[in-house]
Write a protein that holds these residues in place. Structure first.
Motif, short mmCIF file in Angstrom:
data_model
loop_
_atom_site.label_atom_id
_atom_site.label_comp_id
_atom_site.label_asym_id
_atom_site.label_seq_id
_atom_site.Cartn_x
_atom_site.Cartn_y
_atom_site.Cartn_z
N GLY A 202 1.17 -1.21 0.17
CA GLY A 202 0.10 -0.25 0.10
C GLY A 202 0.99 1.63 -0.33
N LYS A 203 2.22 0.81 0.08
CA LYS A 203 2.86 2.29 0.45
C LYS A 203 3.76 2.56 -1.11
CE LYS A 203 1.36 3.39 4.26
NZ LYS A 203 2.89 3.63 6.00
N ALA A 204 3.46 1.73 -2.13
CA ALA A 204 4.41 1.21 -3.23
C ALA A 204 4.26 2.41 -3.56
CB ALA A 204 3.44 0.29 -3.72
N VAL A 233 13.92 3.32 4.21
CA VAL A 233 14.72 1.66 4.66
C VAL A 233 12.85 1.20 4.27
CG1 VAL A 233 14.75 0.01 6.07
CG2 VAL A 233 16.34 2.55 6.42
N VAL A 234 12.97 0.49 2.88
CA VAL A 234 11.46 -0.23 2.53
C VAL A 234 11.33 -1.29 3.18
CG1 VAL A 234 10.35 1.95 1.90
CG2 VAL A 234 12.31 0.81 0.42
N ASP A 235 10.65 -2.34 2.68
CA ASP A 235 10.21 -4.58 2.72
C ASP A 235 10.83 -4.16 1.15
OD1 ASP A 235 7.48 -2.78 2.45
OD2 ASP A 235 7.19 -4.57 4.25
N GLU A 236 10.31 -5.39 1.14
CA GLU A 236 10.34 -5.52 -1.19
C GLU A 236 8.70 -5.11 -1.24
OE1 GLU A 236 12.14 -7.43 -2.66
OE2 GLU A 236 13.76 -8.09 -1.28
N ASP A 237 7.87 -5.65 -0.78
CA ASP A 237 6.55 -4.50 -1.17
C ASP A 237 6.24 -3.04 -1.35
OD1 ASP A 237 5.37 -7.25 -1.04
OD2 ASP A 237 4.26 -6.79 0.53
N ALA A 238 6.53 -2.50 0.01
CA ALA A 238 6.87 -1.35 -0.80
C ALA A 238 8.12 -0.36 -1.71
CB ALA A 238 7.55 -0.64 0.56
#
Length: 261
Positions: A202-204, A233-238
């Motif tokens: 949802g943050k992508a 710093v973001v995860d794979e989805d973002a």
């Protein structure tokens, strides 16, 4: 701007906690900028663990909150000052009165912005500011179309923001304050190191616009492109909509030994 892509919020927590640990080791009296909401919680949990198990100390540090509702009484569970008290402060060794929020000053809300800016300045400025990003790209309560040069100020919350936050007030939008105090985007830019976290698909789009889009008040977080020391710093989805994700991975993996974020 440096972008770090991680597998999970827990991995991000370790990386960001390393930044705190390094800073507080070098400068025990550092000034920290604290954000509320679910995004920084993994970081706060890791900091608490390091305090309890590894001796990380906040005893000489000071901290300032990003924002606060206007109109909620002291001690109200939805005040952001209470959030920080419950999720971090009471679990580590901050001294009394080491943490200040924009709603803690004994001045009218219309005067609180300037007074808060003065308090931050008197403390020497924020050394490390942690941030979350909204799905519309907002930082703190700087919603789309906020001035990129804005300072701490009184703002009126939009109906959409109040509706989104009604879930924290039993679903009753009538209980959600109509105004807030928030650090401005210009205030955030004054921090010496800004660390923005983003998790979930949802943050992508917001992450893409903030990192790779044009500098625009439509996406307030894009102002971090102007920050001299910003870490994202973001995860794979973002990170799923980023065009240069392979570049971000390779540059982070190739950092010289001992060079931190």
């Amino acid at each position: 701007m440096e972008v770090v892509v991680v597998e999970s919020p827990d991995e991000a927590a370790g990386i960001v906690a390393d930044i705190y640990t390094s800073l507080l080791t070098r400068r025990p009296d550092a000034v920290l900028g604290l954000a509320t909401g679910s995004t920084p919680l993994p970081v706060y949990k890791e900091l608490i663990r390091r305090h309890r198990e590894e001796g990380l100390s906040f005893a000489r540090a000071r901290a300032f909150l990003l924002d606060e509702y206007v109109g909620l009484p002291v001690g109200h569970p939805e005040r952001y000052r209470e959030f920080i008290r419950n999720e971090l402060e009471q679990h580590v060794d901050f001294t009394a009165d080491a943490i200040l929020g924009p709603g803690d000053l004994d001045v009218p809300p219309t005067e609180a912005g300037g007074a808060y800016e003065e308090a931050i300045g008197q403390a020497g400025g924020v050394d490390l500011q942690i941030l979350g990003i909204g799905t519309d790209g907002h930082l703190a309560f700087n919603m789309p179309m906020s001035s990129l040069a804005s300072r701490t100020r009184l703002k009126t919350l939009t109906p959409r923001t109040r509706q989104d936050n009604a879930r924290f007030f039993g679903g009753d939008i009538g209980q959600v304050p109509t105004q807030c105090l928030t650090q401005g985007l210009g205030t955030i830019l004054d921090s010496r190191h800004a660390v923005m976290l983003g998790f979930g698909r949802g943050k992508a789009q917001a992450v893409r616009e903030a990192v790779e889009g044009p500098l625009s008040s439509r996406w307030p977080a894009s102002v971090l492109q102007m920050h001299p020391h910003a870490t994202i710093v973001v995860d794979e989805d973002a990170a799923s909509q980023l065009s240069f994700v392979d570049y971000y991975r390779s540059t982070y993996a190739g950092k010289p030994a001992g060079q931190g974020l």
